[in-house]
Design an enzyme around this catalytic site. Structure first.
Site, short mmCIF file in Angstrom:
data_model
loop_
_atom_site.label_atom_id
_atom_site.label_comp_id
_atom_site.label_asym_id
_atom_site.label_seq_id
_atom_site.Cartn_x
_atom_site.Cartn_y
_atom_site.Cartn_z
N THR A 167 0.82 -1.22 0.00
CA THR A 167 0.00 0.00 0.00
C THR A 167 0.84 1.26 0.00
O THR A 167 0.47 2.25 -0.62
CB THR A 167 -0.91 0.00 1.26
N THR B 235 1.61 -4.73 4.12
CA THR B 235 1.46 -5.16 5.51
C THR B 235 0.89 -6.58 5.63
O THR B 235 1.11 -7.25 6.64
CB THR B 235 0.53 -4.20 6.29
N THR C 244 3.12 -9.90 14.43
CA THR C 244 1.90 -10.36 13.76
C THR C 244 1.09 -9.13 13.35
O THR C 244 1.04 -8.16 14.10
CB THR C 244 1.05 -11.20 14.75
N CYS D 298 -4.18 -18.54 20.07
CA CYS D 298 -4.23 -17.26 20.79
C CYS D 298 -3.11 -16.34 20.28
O CYS D 298 -2.03 -16.81 19.94
CB CYS D 298 -4.02 -17.47 22.29
N1 ASP Z 1 -2.66 -5.53 0.36
C1 ASP Z 1 -1.61 -4.67 0.80
C2 ASP Z 1 -0.32 -5.46 0.80
O1 ASP Z 1 -0.09 -6.20 1.70
C3 ASP Z 1 -1.92 -4.13 2.14
C4 ASP Z 1 -0.89 -3.18 2.73
O2 ASP Z 1 0.19 -2.97 2.24
O3 ASP Z 1 -1.21 -2.59 3.79
O4 ASP Z 1 0.45 -5.35 -0.12
#
Ligand code: ASP
Length: 348
Positions: free
Chosen positions: A17, A93, A170, A283
């Site tokens: 992103t 992410t 995570t 968990c």
């Molecule tokens: N879909 C995107 C990715 O992982 C999400 C992000 O970067 O926040 O490339």
């Protein structure tokens, strides 16, 4: 925070992103090239660092990240290791924690920072978190200690207000700026008005040997997540999936599974066939304590290895790495009982 006079850093831009722009016809976000990204952060020049970059061509959404990409990143770091003081990997992410974990295993005897970051909003957006994350990641990668050595000598994730050990992290939120947590290990640094390193938490490779980069990862592994109502035939089929030699069994609570005999029988049958089954809790916080309940005990008796407090991301990539080294099932099991890069705390 101290840095060298003119630190030399390499940015490896993989996509995500942070560098995305909106497709005018579909309005969906798609990765764009590095020039767009860096043009949006003119402040980078103010840092006074020597920064070069390389990029995935084309940059990708991290949902498309694969072990081949992890090897490519590791090889790029190996190729440029001597020339740079540190590395910043820009990444989506979604699978960032998997990449961070995989890289931590692939980069043996790492003594320089590999800081992975990205953002929840594209860098071209007015309220982006990308600008701050990128600048802070560069500063962290440039930081040195009192002896002039790199402050961070491991793979870490920089996101929002924390620097976290990569293989302990995570993704916890799909829409919060504070997207990553490291529930079973304290942060490596707090990012506030200043960057405050928690020096006791930083990893130091026990071996003073040159970097060794592994590039082979074995994909014959899978997650098997338990849920009440899982049937005998489903479990039997999953455990007989062709070409699978390692399973991360995602269990309830402190590492528990059903105690019915068909369940433990199928698990025992798989482990005695030579399958490695690693017990990891569903968990997000805490770990496996397989002596606490009868239901956990019976998994151990069926040949399952405790994952202690390891994350799912570190567990699956550790299996890929260990099998990728060509180890036998018994050797893999032995290695799972050790922390290789600070990814697990083993309490006995
Ligand atoms: N879909 C995107 C990715 O992982 C999400 C992000 O970067 O926040 O490339």
């Amino acid at each position: 925070m101290t840095t060298k006079l003119r630190p030399r850093l390499l940015i490896i831009y993989t996509g995500g992103t942070i560098g995305m722009i909106e497709n005018p016809s579909t309005h969906a976000l798609q990765p764009f090239d590095f020039s767009h990204l860096i043009d949006n952060v003119p402040k980078v020049k103010k840092l006074g660092y020597d920064i070069d970059h390389i990029q995935f061509n084309p940059p990708i959404d991290s949902a498309n990240m694969s072990p081949k990409h992890w090897s490519d990143i590791a090889q790029a770091i190996e190729e440029h290791y001597e020339h740079y003081d540190g590395f910043v990997v820009l990444h989506g992410t979604d699978t960032m924690a998997f990449t961070a974990s995989a890289l931590s295993f692939l980069l043996e005897n790492l003594h320089k920072p590999v800081i992975i970051t990205g953002s929840q909003l594209p860098i071209g957006e007015v309220r982006t978190d990308g600008e701050e994350n990128l600048i802070t990641a560069l500063q962290v990668a440039a930081a040195i200690d009192d002896h002039g050595e790199p402050m961070v000598q491991e793979v870490a994730i920089l996101f929002n207000d924390s620097l976290l050990r990569g293989n302990r992290s995570t993704k916890m939120s799909a829409d919060n700026f504070n997207a990553f947590k490291s529930n079973n290990y304290p942060p490596l640094a707090r990012i506030g008005l200043s960057i405050t390193f928690q020096t006791d938490n930083l990893y130091r490779s026990p071996r003073h040997e040159p970097l060794t980069v592994r590039t082979s990862l074995d994909t014959g592994v899978m997650f098997l997540e338990l849920h009440p109502g899982i049937t005998e035939s489903t479990l039997r089929h999953l455990l007989r999936t062709p070409d699978i030699k390692g399973v991360v069994l995602k269990t309830f609570g402190a590492g528990n599974g059903p105690s019915e005999s068909w369940f433990t029988g199928l698990i025992r049958e798989a482990t005695s066939r030579g399958m490695v089954v690693l017990n990891v809790t569903q968990c997000v916080d805490g770990g496996v304590n397989d002596t606490l309940y009868e239901t956990g005990n019976s998994l151990t008796a069926a040949g399952v290895v405790s994952g202690h407090d390891i994350t799912s991301e570190a567990a699956i990539t550790k299996l890929m790495y260990l099998f990728g080294l060509g180890l036998s099932a018994d050797e893999v099991k032995r290695e799972l009982e050790h922390a290789l890069r600070g990814e697990v705390t083993i309490r006995r």
